[in-house]
Design a protein around this motif. Structure first.
Motif, mmCIF file in Angstrom:
data_model
loop_
_atom_site.group_PDB
_atom_site.id
_atom_site.type_symbol
_atom_site.label_atom_id
_atom_site.label_comp_id
_atom_site.label_asym_id
_atom_site.label_seq_id
_atom_site.Cartn_x
_atom_site.Cartn_y
_atom_site.Cartn_z
ATOM 1 N N ASP A 1 42.370 47.804 44.816
ATOM 2 C CA ASP A 1 41.016 47.641 44.298
ATOM 3 C C ASP A 1 40.696 48.947 43.583
ATOM 4 O OD1 ASP A 1 38.470 46.334 43.985
ATOM 5 O OD2 ASP A 1 37.664 47.740 45.457
ATOM 6 N N ASP B 1 43.022 44.429 41.142
ATOM 7 C CA ASP B 1 41.656 44.057 40.808
ATOM 8 C C ASP B 1 41.652 43.512 39.380
ATOM 9 O OD1 ASP B 1 38.968 44.083 40.030
ATOM 10 O OD2 ASP B 1 38.563 46.028 40.947
ATOM 11 N N ASN C 1 39.819 36.676 42.679
ATOM 12 C CA ASN C 1 38.654 37.378 43.217
ATOM 13 C C ASN C 1 37.614 36.420 43.804
ATOM 14 O OD1 ASN C 1 37.132 39.584 43.890
ATOM 15 N ND2 ASN C 1 36.319 39.913 41.846
ATOM 16 N N ASP D 1 38.344 44.390 49.891
ATOM 17 C CA ASP D 1 38.586 43.634 48.655
ATOM 18 C C ASP D 1 40.077 43.533 48.366
ATOM 19 O OD1 ASP D 1 35.895 43.187 48.267
ATOM 20 O OD2 ASP D 1 35.680 44.661 46.652
ATOM 21 N N GLU D 2 40.791 44.660 48.444
ATOM 22 C CA GLU D 2 42.214 44.595 48.097
ATOM 23 C C GLU D 2 43.023 43.857 49.161
ATOM 24 O OE1 GLU D 2 44.627 46.588 49.780
ATOM 25 O OE2 GLU D 2 43.643 48.464 50.241
ATOM 26 N N TYR E 1 42.541 40.350 48.130
ATOM 27 C CA TYR E 1 43.395 40.053 46.981
ATOM 28 C C TYR E 1 44.819 39.734 47.453
ATOM 29 C CZ TYR E 1 39.849 42.588 44.160
ATOM 30 O OH TYR E 1 38.704 43.034 43.558
#
Length: 179
Positions: A17, A77, A99, A153-154, A157
């Protein structure tokens, strides 16, 4: 949470991210059997350090995290276009991350519950963010609070990429009925 296993990993991937004013977080994932272990991480907060890094510097940091491991893919991202281009020019195979936040949270939770992904205790920033991750009560919908969420977030992902070939997501976007 487990220590890094002393097993030979069969495959390697990186999730990241990218942030300019927000932190950049990268996770190094190794697969042994059907389990993926987050064995190491990189976390940099330019605001806290009072120095923003360039795409080239972040690419160098990613290369140091990879070391001599044969990384199959970097899941990045999707909004980090210039960083993705730098990574591709350096020879990394980059996949733009899915995402979708609600599906991503469900997929990640399911993989953690089934122990298909395991966080190793060396990944302190990821573990710290997990403790702070929470729902935004004022959002009016299911959405996490947009703070302390960069490693989350990552990781999301990574989870979405891992399950991309498993027949799709968890939610139907629309259903058409013909009579």
């Amino acid at each position: 949470v487990r220590p890094v296993p002393h097993k030979k990993m069969e495959e390697w991937r990186i999730s990241c991210d990218y942030g300019t004013s927000n932190p950049t977080s990268m996770g190094l994932w190794g697969r042994h059997g059907s389990t993926w272990y987050r064995v190491a991480e990189y976390y940099y907060d330019g605001r806290a350090a009072r120095r923003q890094k360039t795409d080239e510097e972040y690419a160098g940091d990613l290369a140091r995290l990879v070391g001599d491991r044969p990384v199959r893919a970097v899941i990045a991202d999707p909004s980090a276009a210039s960083f993705i281009e730098v990574l591709r020019r350096k020879g990394f195979r980059v996949v733009r991350a899915d995402n979708d936040v609600p599906d991503g949270i469900r997929v990640t939770a399911d993989l953690l519950k089934r122990r298909r992904i395991v966080i190793c205790r060396e990944c302190r920033d990821c573990l710290r963010e997990m403790e702070l991750y929470c729902w935004d009560e004022r959002a009016g919908r299911d959405a996490p609070r947009k703070e302390n969420d960069h490693a989350m977030d990552e990781m999301r992902y990574f989870a979405m990429d891992l399950t991309a070939g498993d027949g799709g997501g968890f939610a139907a976007m629309s259903v058409e009925r013909r009579i």
